[in-house]
Design an enzyme around this catalytic site. Structure first.
Site, PDB file in Angstrom:
ATOM      1  N   HIS A 132       5.098  10.076  11.368  1.00 38.71           N
ATOM      2  CA  HIS A 132       5.677  10.223  10.038  1.00 38.71           C
ATOM      3  C   HIS A 132       6.884  11.157  10.054  1.00 38.71           C
ATOM      4  O   HIS A 132       7.215  11.771   9.048  1.00 38.71           O
ATOM      5  CB  HIS A 132       4.639  10.747   9.050  1.00 38.71           C
ATOM      6  CG  HIS A 132       3.510   9.815   8.818  1.00 38.71           C
ATOM      7  ND1 HIS A 132       2.374   9.811   9.597  1.00 38.71           N
ATOM      8  CD2 HIS A 132       3.338   8.816   7.916  1.00 38.71           C
ATOM      9  CE1 HIS A 132       1.554   8.870   9.172  1.00 38.71           C
ATOM     10  NE2 HIS A 132       2.114   8.251   8.167  1.00 38.71           N
ATOM     11  N   ASP A 143       6.098  16.214   6.253  1.00 44.69           N
ATOM     12  CA  ASP A 143       6.846  15.031   6.648  1.00 44.69           C
ATOM     13  C   ASP A 143       7.856  14.576   5.607  1.00 44.69           C
ATOM     14  O   ASP A 143       8.460  13.513   5.747  1.00 44.69           O
ATOM     15  CB  ASP A 143       5.897  13.869   6.974  1.00 44.69           C
ATOM     16  CG  ASP A 143       4.937  13.600   5.827  1.00 44.69           C
ATOM     17  OD1 ASP A 143       5.208  14.058   4.713  1.00 44.69           O
ATOM     18  OD2 ASP A 143       3.927  12.930   6.055  1.00 44.69           O
TER      19      ASP A 143
END
Length: 565
Positions: A217, A388
């Site tokens: 991610h 992320d």
């Protein structure tokens, strides 16, 4: 990156995917992909899913012999619970539905909620949790555990073949767990990825360094080292995988070299050559191979190595045919045309009805929503440093769909909170979609026409208990709980005093929540994706805690302006 608009990136891509494949159809509300042809009655249906940006996983693996349906989320964001619930209902053929879930908090939560809803529907379900990333393995057992990465496609292939031959739900799930427990992966990045519409990469990486232990991610790795040869990189990654699996001389494995989106096939085959030599030197036998780009992190320059300890049954299932377009040697045979532009992408419009209203709640919620929407760039930046980078996007995905004018027009408190809850559960996805959806659902349940200190304290307590039960986070884990818990304590303390006004109680809660959010700056995360970057997140305020602090501040301000007059 080819983009029309960051907001429509996933929808535009899904439109093209469906147009270019034989056996994949899109169901726009609430948003899932499934086989055009229904599976036979009595057969187990397989559902997987996760954030977009990992293609061809998962959508490319829909087809006979693999997945029945897939729930795509926004980029790097899990699908929401309503997507998973409705997709499962749609594909159920009487043999049960198996969920294949990567071990990311948002995925785990939303699939869990969906299974609870399916239980109410009388649909039998089970799940396989894939947790193969040794980079996030902790000997103390704390934290969310190993992430689910490239081994997911191996589980999907084996389970799909087992379902295709008619195995029961219990048997298919057991096979999936056997594969998952015998699979480990580790990844490296030579360069970070860049999210659609972003001007900056997911993390900064000097040209003369590489990042070991990265996630899919866009997360930073567990260590940053000077650039090394491909041979040394393979040894670094594979050594950790072999150790985690406790592989010994004479063991037999499936060896999988996977590109993360920006790596050329020549590089991947170079890595496999080094991997084969490394395993040969260890006396470990390679029974099957898979080399290619199957689980990506958008356009990240990097690769992962996955080893799976195998037996004869797993190998037979691995060799079974599949029509999934993302699997090697599967091809399109018929063109179905292209759907209308704009008809692809998860869709949700909350139902809001007019009735007697609470001016206070309307002012409270609408001002909070506006602040979150206005501060999205800063929230995204905080999450990019600590996780992320998808938190701000998730907030906007849910909240921008709310009709703030209607909320301000004195709708009943329960209606307002129900609309916010369903917006999160139905559109945000990810960990935040599940947790914020549950939080507001408790306010919807607890608040009626009478909105007083006792009712708000009760709603907040139920919301906190629901979040901690589902996600496991406690105070000190650097999550939204660090802001909510002290606010709940302040509300309950004020309610016990009896004489304390709603205004004073909310003021105390706002102060406590903001202090709790500020405390997360010096914490190391133990839950959520921020836990994967460890000390790198120290010095960054948790965005979820900050948003909850704003929520209590908005309540305090609204009470003072509306109720104290």
């Amino acid at each position: 990156m080819f983009v029309n608009s960051a907001d429509t990136f996933v929808a535009d891509a899904l439109r093209g995917l469906v147009a270019s494949t034989d056996d994949i159809a899109w169901q726009p509300d609430p948003g899932f992909l499934s086989r055009r042809d229904r599976i036979p009655q009595g057969r187990v249906a397989l559902l997987s899913g996760g954030g977009s940006g990992h293609e061809p996983m998962h959508a490319g693996f829909i087809g006979e012999g693999m997945l029945t349906a897939v729930c795509p989320g926004l980029v790097f964001t899990s699908p929401n619970a309503l997507q998973v619930h409705e997709a499962s209902r749609a594909i159920s053929a009487g043999g049960g539905v198996l969920h294949i879930v990567k071990n990311y908090t948002g995925d785990v939560m939303n699939f869990h909620i969906a299974r609870e809803l399916l239980r109410e529907d009388g649909i039998e379900t089970d799940f396989v949790l894939v947790d193969d990333d040794v980079a996030t393995e902790r000997s103390d057992g704390d934290g969310p555990g190993r992430r689910g990465t490239a081994a997911t496609v191996v589980v999907e292939k084996v389970c799909g073949a087992a379902a295709q031959r008619g195995d029961s739900l219990e048997a298919v799930a057991a096979l999936g767990r056997r594969v998952a427990s015998n699979a480990r992966s580790m990844a490296v990045a030579l360069g970070p990825c860049t999210l659609p519409g972003s001007a900056a990469p997911s993390f900064d990486l000097p040209e003369d360094e590489i990042e070991l232990g990265i996630g899919i991610h866009g997360e930073r790795g567990t260590s940053r080292v000077p650039t090394m040869s491909a041979r040394d990189i393979v040894a670094e990654l594979t050594g950790a995988v072999v150790a985690s699996l406790a592989l010994e001389r004479g063991d037999t494995v499936l060896a999988f070299v996977n590109g993360l989106g920006g790596t050329h096939p020549l590089e991947l085959h170079l890595l496999f050559g080094e991997l084969a030599e490394y395993l040969s030197d260890k006396g470990i036998t390679i029974a099957r191979t898979l080399v290619g780009t199957f689980v990506t992190a958008l356009n990240m320059a990097g690769a992962s190595i996955t080893l799976v300890r195998v037996d004869e049954e797993i190998l037979r299932l691995w060799d079974a045919p599949t029509s999934a377009p993302g699997w090697p040697n599967a091809a399109q045979s018929e063109y179905h045309g292209v759907g209308e532009r704009g008809s692809f992408g998860p869709s949700f419009t909350p139902s809001v009805t007019s009735s007697d209203a609470s001016i206070f709640v309307g002012e409270w919620v609408s001002s909070w929503v506006r602040r979150v929407l206005d501060e999205e760039p800063d929230l995204t930046d905080l999450d990019r440093k600590a996780g992320d980078g998808d938190f701000g996007t998730n907030m906007v995905a849910a909240l921008h769909r709310l009709d703030l004018d209607s909320i301000r027009e004195e709708l009943p408190a329960a209606t307002v909170f129900e609309a916010v809850s369903e917006a999160y559960l139905g559109h945000a996805g990810g960990t935040s979609g599940a947790l914020f959806g549950l939080w507001f659902r408790q306010f919807y349940r607890a608040l009626g026409k009478t909105v007083d200190l006792d009712a708000i304290a009760r709603a907040a307590r139920h919301g906190l208990d629901s979040i901690t039960e589902l996600g496991g986070a406690q105070v000190g884990d650097k999550t939204m709980v660090d802001a909510i818990a002290p606010a709940v304590a302040a509300l309950e303390g004020a309610a016990l005093e009896g004489a304390t006004s709603l205004v004073a109680g909310l003021q105390a809660a706002a102060v406590a929540a903001m202090e709790g959010a500020a405390s997360t700056r010096e914490l190391t995360a133990n839950r959520g994706r921020a836990s994967y970057v460890g000390e790198a997140a120290r010095g960054v305020t948790d965005p979820g805690a900050l948003v909850m602090a704003w929520y209590f501040e908005a309540a305090s301000d609204a009470a003072e302006s509306v109720l104290a007059q």
